[in-house]
Scaffold this motif. Sequence first.
Motif, PDB file in Angstrom:
ATOM      1  N   PHE A   1      31.242  35.998  36.878  1.00 16.51           N
ATOM      2  CA  PHE A   1      32.402  35.939  35.997  1.00 16.51           C
ATOM      3  C   PHE A   1      33.680  36.074  36.826  1.00 16.51           C
ATOM      4  O   PHE A   1      33.772  36.917  37.697  1.00 16.51           O
ATOM      5  N   ILE A   2      34.666  35.232  36.492  1.00 18.66           N
ATOM      6  CA  ILE A   2      35.968  35.325  37.140  1.00 18.66           C
ATOM      7  C   ILE A   2      36.734  36.472  36.491  1.00 18.66           C
ATOM      8  O   ILE A   2      36.805  36.545  35.270  1.00 18.66           O
ATOM      9  N   PRO A   3      37.303  37.365  37.281  1.00 18.17           N
ATOM     10  CA  PRO A   3      38.107  38.435  36.674  1.00 18.17           C
ATOM     11  C   PRO A   3      39.277  37.831  35.886  1.00 18.17           C
ATOM     12  O   PRO A   3      39.835  36.798  36.261  1.00 18.17           O
ATOM     13  N   LEU A   4      39.638  38.473  34.814  1.00 17.79           N
ATOM     14  CA  LEU A   4      40.706  37.986  33.958  1.00 17.79           C
ATOM     15  C   LEU A   4      42.017  37.843  34.721  1.00 17.79           C
ATOM     16  O   LEU A   4      42.766  36.886  34.512  1.00 17.79           O
ATOM     17  N   SER A   5      42.291  38.743  35.638  1.00 18.42           N
ATOM     18  CA  SER A   5      43.525  38.651  36.417  1.00 18.42           C
ATOM     19  C   SER A   5      43.545  37.386  37.273  1.00 18.42           C
ATOM     20  O   SER A   5      44.576  36.723  37.391  1.00 18.42           O
ATOM     21  N   GLU A   6      42.405  37.022  37.870  1.00 15.23           N
ATOM     22  CA  GLU A   6      42.330  35.792  38.673  1.00 15.23           C
ATOM     23  C   GLU A   6      42.540  34.560  37.798  1.00 15.23           C
ATOM     24  O   GLU A   6      43.211  33.617  38.188  1.00 15.23           O
ATOM     25  N   TYR A   7      41.942  34.579  36.620  1.00 12.13           N
ATOM     26  CA  TYR A   7      42.103  33.458  35.697  1.00 12.13           C
ATOM     27  C   TYR A   7      43.569  33.322  35.281  1.00 12.13           C
ATOM     28  O   TYR A   7      44.109  32.222  35.215  1.00 12.13           O
ATOM     29  N   ALA A   8      44.228  34.434  35.024  1.00  8.87           N
ATOM     30  CA  ALA A   8      45.646  34.411  34.632  1.00  8.87           C
ATOM     31  C   ALA A   8      46.509  33.846  35.756  1.00  8.87           C
ATOM     32  O   ALA A   8      47.413  33.034  35.509  1.00  8.87           O
ATOM     33  N   LEU A   9      46.243  34.237  37.000  1.00  3.97           N
ATOM     34  CA  LEU A   9      46.996  33.714  38.134  1.00  3.97           C
ATOM     35  C   LEU A   9      46.798  32.207  38.278  1.00  3.97           C
ATOM     36  O   LEU A   9      47.742  31.463  38.567  1.00  3.97           O
ATOM     37  N   LYS A  10      45.585  31.767  38.044  1.00  4.00           N
ATOM     38  CA  LYS A  10      45.280  30.333  38.116  1.00  4.00           C
ATOM     39  C   LYS A  10      46.065  29.557  37.062  1.00  4.00           C
ATOM     40  O   LYS A  10      46.635  28.509  37.337  1.00  4.00           O
ATOM     41  N   VAL A  11      46.125  30.088  35.847  1.00  2.44           N
ATOM     42  CA  VAL A  11      46.858  29.432  34.757  1.00  2.44           C
ATOM     43  C   VAL A  11      48.354  29.398  35.049  1.00  2.44           C
ATOM     44  O   VAL A  11      49.015  28.385  34.823  1.00  2.44           O
ATOM     45  N   VAL A  12      48.899  30.479  35.592  1.00  3.51           N
ATOM     46  CA  VAL A  12      50.321  30.517  35.940  1.00  3.51           C
ATOM     47  C   VAL A  12      50.622  29.448  36.990  1.00  3.51           C
ATOM     48  O   VAL A  12      51.606  28.706  36.880  1.00  3.51           O
ATOM     49  N   ALA A  13      49.773  29.322  38.003  1.00  5.76           N
ATOM     50  CA  ALA A  13      49.985  28.330  39.059  1.00  5.76           C
ATOM     51  C   ALA A  13      49.870  26.905  38.511  1.00  5.76           C
ATOM     52  O   ALA A  13      50.659  26.030  38.878  1.00  5.76           O
ATOM     53  N   GLN A  14      48.914  26.670  37.634  1.00  4.75           N
ATOM     54  CA  GLN A  14      48.721  25.331  37.073  1.00  4.75           C
ATOM     55  C   GLN A  14      49.880  24.917  36.169  1.00  4.75           C
ATOM     56  O   GLN A  14      50.151  23.732  36.018  1.00  4.75           O
ATOM     57  N   ASN A  15      50.559  25.868  35.572  1.00  3.75           N
ATOM     58  CA  ASN A  15      51.655  25.573  34.650  1.00  3.75           C
ATOM     59  C   ASN A  15      53.017  25.886  35.252  1.00  3.75           C
ATOM     60  O   ASN A  15      53.978  26.120  34.523  1.00  3.75           O
TER      61      ASN A  15
END
Length: 151
Positions: free
Chosen positions: A63-77
């Motif tokens: 599982f990807i930690p939620l913080s890593e997923y949030a950072l990924k979304v911020v970078a993509q947007n």
Amino acid sequence: INPFSASLILHHSHLCMNKLPSSSKKGASTSRSNQAPAPLGLAKKMALAKHQSNPMPYKKKEFIPLSEYALKVVAQNFEIYPHLDGLKEPYRERVIEKIKLNLPIKYTAPHIPDEEYWKRASEARWKVNNVHGHGNSYKQMYLEKHIEELI
């Protein structure tokens, strides 16, 4: 999972496992000893592990930690919301590492001061990158070369 949730899960799973299936045939008896044990779901494994103070029953990379997923979304947007002012420095650096190098300069130049980003962007765009003639700054070199290409 907090202790209360874990105890609810344990209580519910205990009730579910102790129920014997009913049979519509007369004289048919069922016992848990004749049946295979029910497979444990992930939630139950986690609750049992927490209750028994064992390590978590899943692989860390599962599982990807939620913080890593949030950072990924911020970078993509980043084009939609290029402001990183509210992020703490370690998170900000990790977002900048994930930002695409080919974004329009109107989004990157005012919001990314990080020299490592500009170094990566320069190396991806040009073969020769000499910062000595550009104030020893990759950002300055990138912007100057970009303007030269426009002219």
